[in-house]
Scaffold this active site. Structure first.
Site, short mmCIF file in Angstrom:
data_model
loop_
_atom_site.label_atom_id
_atom_site.label_comp_id
_atom_site.label_asym_id
_atom_site.label_seq_id
_atom_site.Cartn_x
_atom_site.Cartn_y
_atom_site.Cartn_z
N GLU A 268 -8.91 -13.46 -0.39
CA GLU A 268 -9.93 -13.24 0.64
C GLU A 268 -9.47 -12.04 1.44
O GLU A 268 -8.48 -12.10 2.16
CB GLU A 268 -10.06 -14.51 1.49
N GLU A 402 -12.93 -1.30 7.72
CA GLU A 402 -12.67 -2.50 8.50
C GLU A 402 -11.77 -2.10 9.68
O GLU A 402 -10.65 -1.63 9.48
CB GLU A 402 -11.96 -3.56 7.65
O1 TXE Z 1 -2.13 -7.44 6.74
P1 TXE Z 1 -1.27 -7.95 5.52
P2 TXE Z 1 -1.64 -6.72 8.08
C1 TXE Z 1 -6.65 -6.34 7.61
C2 TXE Z 1 -7.02 -5.76 8.94
C3 TXE Z 1 -5.71 -5.34 9.48
C4 TXE Z 1 -4.99 -4.88 8.23
C5 TXE Z 1 -3.49 -4.89 8.28
O2 TXE Z 1 -7.88 -4.65 8.75
O3 TXE Z 1 -5.83 -4.30 10.39
O4 TXE Z 1 -5.41 -5.79 7.26
O5 TXE Z 1 -3.00 -6.18 8.66
C6 TXE Z 1 1.71 -10.79 3.84
N1 TXE Z 1 3.67 -9.44 -0.71
N2 TXE Z 1 -6.52 -7.79 7.65
O6 TXE Z 1 -0.77 -5.55 7.75
O7 TXE Z 1 -0.02 -7.15 5.41
C7 TXE Z 1 1.97 -10.69 5.32
O8 TXE Z 1 3.30 -11.01 5.63
C8 TXE Z 1 3.23 -10.61 -0.28
C9 TXE Z 1 -7.68 -8.50 7.23
O9 TXE Z 1 -1.06 -7.73 8.99
O10 TXE Z 1 -2.14 -8.03 4.34
C10 TXE Z 1 0.97 -11.69 5.87
O11 TXE Z 1 1.48 -13.00 5.73
N3 TXE Z 1 2.74 -10.82 0.96
C11 TXE Z 1 -7.42 -9.92 7.09
C12 TXE Z 1 -0.23 -11.49 4.94
O12 TXE Z 1 0.30 -10.85 3.77
C13 TXE Z 1 2.65 -9.78 1.77
C14 TXE Z 1 -6.40 -10.58 7.88
C15 TXE Z 1 -1.34 -10.61 5.51
O13 TXE Z 1 -0.81 -9.40 5.99
C16 TXE Z 1 3.06 -8.49 1.37
C17 TXE Z 1 -5.28 -9.74 8.19
C18 TXE Z 1 3.60 -8.35 0.06
N4 TXE Z 1 4.04 -7.18 -0.42
C19 TXE Z 1 -5.40 -8.39 8.10
N5 TXE Z 1 2.84 -7.64 2.40
C20 TXE Z 1 -8.57 -10.80 6.73
N6 TXE Z 1 -9.35 -10.43 5.74
O14 TXE Z 1 -8.73 -11.86 7.31
C21 TXE Z 1 2.30 -8.36 3.41
N7 TXE Z 1 2.20 -9.66 3.05
#
Ligand code: TXE
Length: 499
Positions: A268, A402
């Site tokens: 998602e 976004e």
């Molecule tokens: O997201 P990440 P971030 C979008 C939103 C935001 C941007 C960045 O635009 O500004 O993403 O947010 C884990 N292997 N959304 O950097 O990194 C991380 O630790 C495995 C939309 O915080 O995707 C966290 O638990 N896992 C969104 C989770 O992924 C990894 C909600 C989400 O963080 C990883 C959040 C890796 N290599 C941000 N790297 C929505 N759609 O609801 C990170 N994580």
């Protein structure tokens, strides 16, 4: 400048003092194998709340091992007994609602009313809903026509094994619940990797669930950075499925990492959802819906109605109503009863959102209100005023990307066909809103919109029974509903020769 200071309520103090031992393996809380810690702060004040364990590969290995061992018994538990455990977890969440809501507000920043009535309340409902499913997850008997002889064929739904749940910081408890409850209901065991920004409520949930009778090893938690603990989980060969909510970039990384092991995935990802107001709508309700659609949780909502399409004839009236209300939204600490909007999650997120505001201004959009960080007592937190842009064109970055913050882009349209075409001209397809009192138009537009959820005359509604997920680059698979449950199972066809 007077900085805001907030007393940490005494009911969460003991938990916070103990948070550095935040990896849960089996039923044991431990520190990270390599001993590292990550500070977690209150985004409204910058105050340190706790240090959580910086888990890594060794911790994930231990957690997956514990989950694999627990899987053997958990999957064999009778459906009624498994369901009973989930129902007990739901009750335990309700019993600890106040404490969980305070933790969520301290860690994420959202107003306590939102944590209480949305995050915590819905989390309990989700565990209860899936607790009810364990006894309904049946198969089929199939009318086969073998070339020779006769056969009875039936299907059964079997669990996958160990599920890795990786969740973000915007709805930490709720998104963890909507991945864990169906996974566990279907007989899987899990390793949860919460966001490094907001691990507290998921950890407390795990303690509460264990106290409520969840067997050791069924739910394990490894806190830590995405690049360490998260990456180790997606690379682990013993994990059968990754269920992820987060950024599109990390989603892509997970798809790549899963290619070798062919792990199952539910993703998602981001959104840029269109919220469309037709001239026959109830204007006041539509303006309220637009405000709720973009300012809930400071706009850090994957399905936020960030592109507001308004018909030319009512455009100025709708914008005036939105502006009047947006300018009165009270920013503050989430524990303050008067607060209507809290801070963004981090300095990095604030900087990112401000970058979009700057780009909107440079691209020629009209800034109607907001766009600035408030001064005074709020200056120590990651606050941004509710922001509204008009005169937005489809190609501007504030209309395509976004933003994940309290920034609304208003776009004008002339007819239904055009509104649908422009709403669909996005890489994303998570959700959409339609405001109209014309019944035929409501159904017609709902049918045409390329989005996993369409709300008509309402916005941002979630229910455990309603599947939630994206079309196009917003991901694949579904959270919630029967569909999410089936996503944590695999189907076996059993053939019995009758001759
Ligand atoms: O997201 P990440 P971030 C979008 C939103 C935001 C941007 C960045 O635009 O500004 O993403 O947010 C884990 N292997 N959304 O950097 O990194 C991380 O630790 C495995 C939309 O915080 O995707 C966290 O638990 N896992 C969104 C989770 O992924 C990894 C909600 C989400 O963080 C990883 C959040 C890796 N290599 C941000 N790297 C929505 N759609 O609801 C990170 N994580």
């Amino acid at each position: 400048m007077t900085m805001m200071s907030v007393e940490v309520p005494p009911e969460v103090r003991p938990f916070l003092d103990d948070a550095s031992a935040s990896i849960v393996i089996g039923a044991t809380k431990t520190a990270a194998a390599e001993g590292g810690e990550i500070p977690t702060t209150d985004p409204a004040t910058g105050t340190l709340l706790a240090n959580i364990a910086a888990g890594g590969k060794a911790d994930v290995d231990r957690a997956v091992d514990a989950a694999r061992k627990a899987f053997a018994q958990w999957r064999r538990l009778s459906p009624a007994a498994r369901g009973r455990v989930l129902l007990d977890v739901a009750d335990a969440i309700d019993e600890h609602a106040e404490e969980l809501a305070i933790l969520e507000t301290l860690d994420n920043g959202k107003p306590l009313t939102e944590s209480t009535y949305l995050d915590v309340s819905l989390s309990a409902q989700i565990w209860r809903y899936f607790g009810g499913w364990t006894t309904k997850l049946g198969g089929q008997t199939l009318p086969v026509s073998p070339a020779v002889g006769e056969a009875l064929v039936y299907t059964q739904r079997e669990p996958l094994g160990v599920v890795g749940a990786i969740v973000p910081w915007n709805f930490p408890l709720m998104i963890a619940s909507w991945k864990l409850a169906p996974a566990l209901a279907a007989g899987n065991t899990a390793v949860l990797k919460p966001s490094e920004f907001t691990s507290l409520s998921a950890l407390r949930l795990t303690e509460v669930a264990l106290e409520a009778g969840l067997p050791a090893g069924v739910l394990n938690v490894v806190t830590g950075l995405g690049s360490d603990a998260g990456q180790a989980l997606i690379d682990h060969p013993g994990v059968a499925k990754i269920s992820f909510t987060g950024s599109t970039e990390t989603g892509r990384r997970i798809v790549t990492a899963s290619a070798g092991s062919l792990k199952k995935l539910t993703l998602e990802l981001g959104g840029k959802s269109a919220n469309i107001v037709f001239p026959d709508a109830d204007i006041e309700a539509a303006a309220q819906g637009a405000l709720n659609g973009i300012f809930l949780n400071q706009g850090q909502v994957c399905c936020a109605g960030s592109r507001l399409f308004v018909h030319r004839d009512i455009h100025d009236e709708v914008v005036a109503a939105i502006q009047a209300e947006a300018e009165t939204i009270r920013l503050g600490h989430g524990l303050d009863e008067e607060t209507q909007m809290g801070p963004l999650i981090s300095a990095r997120q604030l900087e990112r959102v401000e970058g979009f505001v700057g780009a909107g201004i440079r691209d020629g959009a009209a800034l109607v209100c907001g766009g600035r960080q408030p001064a005074g007592a709020l200056a120590g937190g990651h606050f941004l005023e509710p922001t509204v842009f008009t005169d937005v064109r489809d190609e501007m970055s504030i209309a395509t990307d976004e933003i994940f913050g309290p920034v609304l882009s208003v776009l004008k349209f002339d007819d239904e066909h055009e509104a649908v075409r422009r709403a669909n001209a996005s890489a994303y397809g998570l959700a959409a809103g339609v405001w109209t009192n014309d019944l035929k138009r409501a159904h017609r537009v709902a049918r045409e919109l390329e989005a996993g959820t369409v709300w008509v005359n309402m916005y941002n509604m979630i229910d455990p029974a309603a599947p939630f997920g994206g079309y196009k680059s917003s991901g694949y698979g579904r959270d919630l509903g029967e569909e999410s449950l089936l996503g944590y199972t695999q189907t076996k066809s059993v053939w019995i020769g009758l001759d």
